[in-house]
Design a protein around this motif. Structure first.
Motif, short mmCIF file in Angstrom:
data_model
loop_
_atom_site.label_atom_id
_atom_site.label_comp_id
_atom_site.label_asym_id
_atom_site.label_seq_id
_atom_site.Cartn_x
_atom_site.Cartn_y
_atom_site.Cartn_z
N PRO A 1 0.70 -1.28 0.00
CA PRO A 1 -0.03 0.05 0.03
C PRO A 1 0.75 1.34 -0.16
CG PRO A 1 -1.05 -1.54 1.50
CD PRO A 1 0.29 -2.12 0.68
N VAL A 2 2.05 1.00 0.56
CA VAL A 2 2.92 2.39 0.42
C VAL A 2 3.50 2.75 -0.82
CG1 VAL A 2 4.96 3.44 1.64
CG2 VAL A 2 3.51 2.03 3.07
N SER A 3 3.65 1.62 -1.47
CA SER A 3 4.38 2.10 -2.91
C SER A 3 3.05 2.61 -3.74
CB SER A 3 4.60 0.73 -3.53
OG SER A 3 3.58 -0.12 -3.83
N LEU A 4 1.96 2.34 -3.43
CA LEU A 4 0.93 2.94 -4.19
C LEU A 4 0.79 4.57 -3.97
CD1 LEU A 4 -0.11 0.11 -4.50
CD2 LEU A 4 -2.61 0.87 -4.52
N VAL A 5 1.18 4.90 -2.65
CA VAL A 5 1.41 6.28 -2.40
C VAL A 5 2.69 7.09 -3.11
CG1 VAL A 5 1.31 8.00 -0.56
CG2 VAL A 5 0.26 5.91 -0.43
N THR A 6 3.66 6.19 -2.71
CA THR A 6 4.91 6.98 -3.01
C THR A 6 5.38 6.77 -4.40
OG1 THR A 6 6.01 4.77 -2.42
CG2 THR A 6 5.97 6.57 -0.68
N GLU A 7 5.01 5.75 -5.16
CA GLU A 7 5.15 5.64 -6.54
C GLU A 7 3.92 5.72 -7.64
OE1 GLU A 7 7.06 1.83 -7.08
OE2 GLU A 7 7.84 1.80 -5.09
N GLY A 8 2.72 5.86 -7.05
CA GLY A 8 1.53 6.05 -7.68
C GLY A 8 0.78 7.43 -7.55
N VAL A 9 0.10 7.76 -6.49
CA VAL A 9 -0.51 9.06 -6.10
C VAL A 9 0.51 10.09 -6.13
CG1 VAL A 9 -1.89 10.05 -4.47
CG2 VAL A 9 -2.49 7.83 -4.96
N THR A 10 1.56 10.10 -5.27
CA THR A 10 2.27 11.28 -4.97
C THR A 10 2.97 11.82 -6.31
OG1 THR A 10 2.80 10.58 -2.83
CG2 THR A 10 4.63 12.14 -3.86
N PRO A 11 3.63 10.83 -7.40
CA PRO A 11 4.23 11.55 -8.51
C PRO A 11 2.96 12.08 -9.47
CG PRO A 11 4.49 8.99 -8.31
CD PRO A 11 3.95 9.51 -7.02
N ALA A 12 1.95 11.20 -9.45
CA ALA A 12 0.71 11.98 -10.33
C ALA A 12 0.43 13.35 -9.95
CB ALA A 12 -0.25 10.86 -10.16
N MET A 13 0.12 13.39 -8.51
CA MET A 13 -0.15 14.63 -8.01
C MET A 13 1.06 15.68 -8.27
SD MET A 13 -3.48 14.64 -7.29
CE MET A 13 -3.45 16.24 -6.30
N ALA A 14 1.93 15.30 -8.19
CA ALA A 14 3.18 16.11 -8.26
C ALA A 14 3.27 16.88 -9.81
CB ALA A 14 4.70 15.78 -7.99
N GLU A 15 2.93 15.74 -10.68
CA GLU A 15 2.97 16.08 -12.10
C GLU A 15 1.84 17.18 -12.46
OE1 GLU A 15 3.91 16.31 -16.30
OE2 GLU A 15 4.91 16.16 -14.56
N VAL A 16 0.67 16.97 -11.67
CA VAL A 16 -0.53 17.95 -12.02
C VAL A 16 -0.17 19.24 -11.47
CG1 VAL A 16 -2.88 18.23 -11.48
CG2 VAL A 16 -2.23 15.92 -11.91
N GLY A 17 0.57 19.04 -10.24
CA GLY A 17 0.85 20.10 -9.56
C GLY A 17 1.87 21.09 -10.59
N ARG A 18 2.87 20.37 -11.01
CA ARG A 18 3.92 21.16 -12.09
C ARG A 18 3.04 21.82 -13.37
NH1 ARG A 18 6.10 20.53 -16.72
NH2 ARG A 18 4.94 18.71 -17.20
N LYS A 19 2.02 20.79 -13.74
CA LYS A 19 1.49 21.54 -15.01
C LYS A 19 0.78 22.70 -14.59
CE LYS A 19 0.81 17.09 -17.75
NZ LYS A 19 0.24 16.29 -18.44
N PHE A 20 0.17 22.58 -13.49
CA PHE A 20 -0.63 23.75 -13.09
C PHE A 20 0.30 25.18 -12.81
CE2 PHE A 20 -2.38 26.50 -9.83
CZ PHE A 20 -3.52 26.92 -10.18
N GLU A 21 1.28 24.87 -12.20
CA GLU A 21 2.41 25.83 -12.07
C GLU A 21 2.87 26.48 -13.48
OE1 GLU A 21 3.22 27.45 -9.72
OE2 GLU A 21 3.16 25.87 -7.63
N CYS A 22 2.98 25.55 -14.36
CA CYS A 22 3.33 25.91 -15.98
C CYS A 22 2.22 26.55 -16.59
CB CYS A 22 3.97 24.69 -16.43
SG CYS A 22 5.63 24.20 -15.68
N GLY A 23 1.11 26.51 -16.15
CA GLY A 23 -0.24 26.85 -17.23
C GLY A 23 -0.63 26.02 -18.14
N GLU A 24 -0.08 24.90 -17.92
CA GLU A 24 -0.57 23.43 -18.62
C GLU A 24 -1.91 22.85 -18.27
OE1 GLU A 24 2.48 20.92 -19.46
OE2 GLU A 24 4.19 22.43 -19.73
#
Length: 211
Positions: A33-56
């Motif tokens: 279950p921890v890997s689902l957070v650290t390797e699944g949800v966390t990088p996904a939300m980080a990428e969404v956040g990055r796109k938001f910051e870049c205006g994408e």
């Protein structure tokens, strides 16, 4: 080892049903279950956040990704607790007294949870006393304050004062954010951290607790 690409894609695309299905499939395949957070949800939300910051990406994309994250955590939370997985940190969040707006606060809560924090969401119109009581009861390291109205911004200072009065200053960090809030205002009221956007909240929180 389970392939978590399906989970990451579902979260990034805001597909809450697909995210839950992918999470269940990964767990059934024996994924930690921890890997689902650290390797699944966390990088996904980080990428969404990055796109938001870049205006994408924009607020609607953040909102649906946040909804997918919340759905996944509904099934992960009991499993994480069962195996004694420790969160990165514990954060109490809420919109301050007199303010009933919650979109920004909900985004911050989702970003933090996706970043591995345990989030205690007090909702809206939260009094300084409630923030302090909850932080003490739940041993939180951070209190996150949100405001959308300029008329409710003084409640942030009142909450910081309540933290100091409870002898928690330095033990519990206070981070602030919201459309009318600025770094200058955060400095003026003695906040420990300021997040200009929901996407930046995780980095600010990690810095506050030294992670």
């Amino acid at each position: 080892m389970a392939d978590l690409a399906k989970l990451r894609d579902a979260v990034m695309n805001g597909n809450d049903k697909g995210a839950v299905e992918a999470a269940r499939e990964a767990l059934a395949a024996g994924a930690d279950p921890v890997s689902l957070v650290t390797e699944g949800v966390t990088p996904a939300m980080a990428e969404v956040g990055r796109k938001f910051e870049c205006g994408e990406a924009f607020v609607p994309e953040l909102l649906i990704a946040a909804r997918a994250t919340k759905a996944v955590f509904e099934i992960l939370r009991p499993r994480l607790a069962q195996q004694g997985a420790q969160p990165v940190g514990r954060v109490v969040v809420g919109t301050v007294k007199g303010d009933l707006h919650d979109i920004g606060k909900n985004l911050v809560a989702a970003m933090l949870e996706g970043g591995g924090f345990e989030v205690i969401d007090l909702g809206v119109n939260v009094t300084p006393e409630k923030f302090v009581e909850t932080a003490q009861a739940r041993n939180a390291q951070i209190i996150g304050l949100s405001a959308l109205l300029t008329t409710t911004m003084p409640a942030m200072k009142a909450t910081i004062d309540a933290v100091a009065k409870a002898s928690l200053k330095g033990k519990v960090k206070v981070m602030v954010g919201g459309a009318p809030v600025t770094q200058a205002f955060a400095d003026e009221i003695g906040a420990d951290g300021y997040g200009e956007t929901a996407a930046s909240a995780v980095g600010v929180a990690r810095k506050l607790i030294g992670k």
